[in-house]
Motif scaffolding. Structure first.
Motif, short mmCIF file in Angstrom:
data_model
loop_
_atom_site.label_atom_id
_atom_site.label_comp_id
_atom_site.label_asym_id
_atom_site.label_seq_id
_atom_site.Cartn_x
_atom_site.Cartn_y
_atom_site.Cartn_z
N VAL A 114 32.46 40.44 48.00
CA VAL A 114 33.13 41.48 47.30
C VAL A 114 33.76 40.77 46.17
O VAL A 114 34.43 39.65 46.09
CB VAL A 114 34.15 41.89 48.32
N HIS A 115 33.80 41.44 44.81
CA HIS A 115 34.28 40.79 43.73
C HIS A 115 35.52 41.42 43.62
O HIS A 115 35.76 42.42 43.03
CB HIS A 115 33.34 41.11 42.46
N ASP A 116 36.44 40.60 44.20
CA ASP A 116 37.86 41.19 44.45
C ASP A 116 38.95 40.76 43.45
O ASP A 116 40.10 41.30 43.24
CB ASP A 116 38.39 40.79 45.78
N ILE A 117 38.62 39.91 42.34
CA ILE A 117 39.55 39.58 41.32
C ILE A 117 38.76 39.46 40.10
O ILE A 117 37.70 38.77 40.11
CB ILE A 117 40.08 38.14 41.71
N GLU A 118 38.81 40.32 39.35
CA GLU A 118 38.19 40.53 37.90
C GLU A 118 39.39 40.67 37.08
O GLU A 118 39.84 41.66 36.67
CB GLU A 118 37.17 41.46 37.86
#
Ligand SMILES: [Zn+2]
Length: 136
Positions: free
Chosen positions: A95-99
């Motif tokens: 999961v790309h949880d911090i962008e």
């Protein structure tokens, strides 16, 4: 300038790189998912959530089914600190949880002093218990 992002991660704004807070390891571009710079252990969830019932006697034992759920553990490749964990179906990409908007982050921090350790707040107020006031 380095900005603290999580308990285990920070961003070097000049180089736009994720870094491990424990050892300072350079991980990956801050414009990418930080998990790309980490080691991953695809763990069988039954190692963490053990059977509550005998699996020889019961089909459902309250342990997660590893065909439906995996635990991904992410570690710093330099110091081995655990950076993150997540529960995902097998084969699901991390999961790309911090962008973050790095340009906005740079603007936000351009006139601020670097924070190397998060500030520790004051102790929470003590709850008043009747008749206890004078003893403390
Ligand atoms: Zn590290």
């Amino acid at each position: 300038m380095k900005v603290l992002i999580t308990e285990n991660l920070r961003i070097d704004l000049e180089n736009e790189r994720w870094e491990c807070r424990a050892c300072g390891a350079d991980l990956v571009s801050a414009r990418e998912n930080y998990k790309r710079g980490l080691l991953v252990h695809d763990r069988d969830p039954r190692e963490i959530h053990r059977h509550l019932l005998d699996p020889a006697r019961y089909a459902f034992t309250y342990a997660p089914n590893p065909a439906w759920c995996r635990i991904l553990e992410y570690y710093c490749p330099k110091c081995g600190s655990m950076i993150e964990t997540e529960y995902l179906p097998p084969g699901h990409p991390p999961v790309h949880d911090i962008e973050l908007d790095l340009d906005a982050l740079k603007a936000q921090w351009k006139d601020r002093a670097e924070v190397k350790e998060p500030p520790i707040g004051s102790d929470p107020p003590r709850r008043h218990v009747h008749g206890e006031g004078a003893r403390r």
